[in-house]
Design an enzyme around this catalytic site. Structure first.
Site, PDB file in Angstrom:
ATOM      1  NE  ARG A  97      -1.883 -27.862   2.475  1.00 52.46           N
ATOM      2  CZ  ARG A  97      -0.741 -28.559   2.569  1.00 52.46           C
ATOM      3  NH1 ARG A  97      -0.167 -29.039   1.467  1.00 52.46           N
ATOM      4  NH2 ARG A  97      -0.170 -28.758   3.738  1.00 52.46           N
ATOM      5  CE  LYS A 148      -0.754 -24.429   3.389  1.00 56.12           C
ATOM      6  NZ  LYS A 148      -1.288 -24.219   4.747  1.00 56.12           N
ATOM      7  CG  HIS A 179      -9.027 -27.803   4.111  1.00 54.72           C
ATOM      8  ND1 HIS A 179      -8.064 -27.673   3.135  1.00 54.72           N
ATOM      9  CD2 HIS A 179      -8.350 -27.872   5.293  1.00 54.72           C
ATOM     10  CE1 HIS A 179      -6.867 -27.635   3.703  1.00 54.72           C
ATOM     11  NE2 HIS A 179      -7.019 -27.764   5.002  1.00 54.72           N
ATOM     12  NE  ARG A 213      -4.845 -30.840   3.825  1.00 54.81           N
ATOM     13  CZ  ARG A 213      -3.634 -31.278   3.501  1.00 54.81           C
ATOM     14  NH1 ARG A 213      -3.482 -32.041   2.437  1.00 54.81           N
ATOM     15  NH2 ARG A 213      -2.590 -30.971   4.251  1.00 54.81           N
ATOM     16  CE1 TYR A 259      -7.756 -34.286   9.718  1.00 59.06           C
ATOM     17  CE2 TYR A 259      -5.364 -34.178   9.745  1.00 59.06           C
ATOM     18  CZ  TYR A 259      -6.584 -33.741   9.258  1.00 59.06           C
ATOM     19  OH  TYR A 259      -6.613 -32.745   8.317  1.00 59.06           O
ATOM     20  CG  HIS A 282       0.260 -31.979   8.077  1.00 61.94           C
ATOM     21  ND1 HIS A 282      -0.689 -32.726   8.761  1.00 61.94           N
ATOM     22  CD2 HIS A 282      -0.445 -31.071   7.352  1.00 61.94           C
ATOM     23  CE1 HIS A 282      -1.892 -32.278   8.458  1.00 61.94           C
ATOM     24  NE2 HIS A 282      -1.771 -31.287   7.610  1.00 61.94           N
TER      25      HIS A 282
END
Length: 299
Positions: free
Chosen positions: A146, A170, A240, A243, A275, A266
């Site tokens: 990110r 995150k 992004h 990414r 995806y 994730h």
């Protein structure tokens, strides 16, 4: 009770009891005003006379002009309104209870083709900023980081010997992502010249701006936009997008979904599965485009 009066009561309740912001109050009022106007076209002026079919008909009328997300928001406000009427004993039944919410279409992430990525990353190395930009974008595409993760990297996060990068993602979750040869090669070149960017004070951020401080999100966007313009690529491409391209290109080449999940950081594989939809869409596009009998008229 008259619909207009009921709406005013509900808005006041939301404002004073629920502590809604002025912006949310305005949004609620606009949605309910449109709803009330529709009901008036059917000669319905009292909340007791509203039926489930009236709500469904109202939503159907919105489909011609509004997005699904807008209609879903309309229905949320309407449901809150009718639930309030029931709680206040203004009506005997909540007629919105069994009205289904519209299914929201998940927008697929935008990606660049491999050819476009190659064009974007084809940066002539002249100034120290070129070395930085090249290393920065090679790293982003090569790891799927990110933009917030890229700009927060420090020199110590890069382990060139073991070809890995340590990332604090995150939720303060740390992960390790492998570094490819391209990323390592251009990181080494950039690091050999990084000292030229330092001013009087030391800075441990990996990527520096022209003030010798850590690269900012705005600075990264500015660099990317300038390169897109120079290369004649889509100006709407964002960090992004790189990414998304990283993940999609890996999947198309046969990478395991779990591995991609780990690299992207994730927590839920359901997030990574978006995806697979991108890849499936490419499969169908290719089939329709290239198979000689995909269209009856071509046979």
């Amino acid at each position: 009770m008259k619909i207009d009066i009921a709406i005013d009561d509900f808005i006041n309740y939301c404002l004073f009891e629920k502590g809604l912001s002025d912006k949310t109050k305005e949004s609620y009022y606009n949605d309910l005003s449109v709803y009330a106007s529709f009901l008036k076209t059917k000669a319905i002026t009292s909340v007791e006379d509203i039926s489930t079919d009236d709500i469904k008909e109202f939503l159907k009328s919105r489909y011609e002009n509004d997005k699904t997300t807008t209609i879903a928001h309309n229905l949320t406000v309407i449901k809150n309104f009718h639930a309030y009427l029931l709680r206040q004993n203004i009506v005997k039944n909540d007629v919105s209870l069994f009205v289904e919410r519209p299914k929201l279409r998940k927008s697929l992430p935008k990606t660049l083709s491999i050819a476009d990525v190659d064009l974007l990353l084809d940066i002539e190395l002249k100034t120290v900023f070129d070395y930085r930009n090249k290393a920065m974008l090679e790293l982003m595409y090569g790891t799927g980081l990110r933009v917030s993760e890229i700009i927060n990297l420090t020199i110590d996060d890069i382990d060139i010997t073991n070809c890995i990068i340590r990332i604090m993602g995150k939720g303060s979750k740390e992960r390790e992502v492998p570094l490819g040869e391209y990323a390592i090669y251009y990181l080494k070149l950039y690091l050999s010249r990084r000292g030229e960017m330092l001013k009087k004070k030391p800075c441990y951020k990996l990527f520096l701006n022209n003030h010798g401080l850590g690269m900012t999100r705005q600075g990264f966007f500015k660099v990317l936009k300038q390169l897109l313009q120079e290369k004649g690529l889509n100006p709407d491409v964002s960090p992004h997008t790189l990414r998304h391209s990283f993940a999609t290109h890996l999947l198309n080449k046969g990478a395991d979904l779990r591995s991609i999940q780990e690299m992207l950081g994730h927590s839920d594989i359901a997030t990574t599965k978006i995806y697979t939809h991108v890849s499936n869409e490419k499969v169908f596009d290719d089939y329709n485009k290239y198979h000689p009998r995909s269209h009856k008229g071509d046979a």
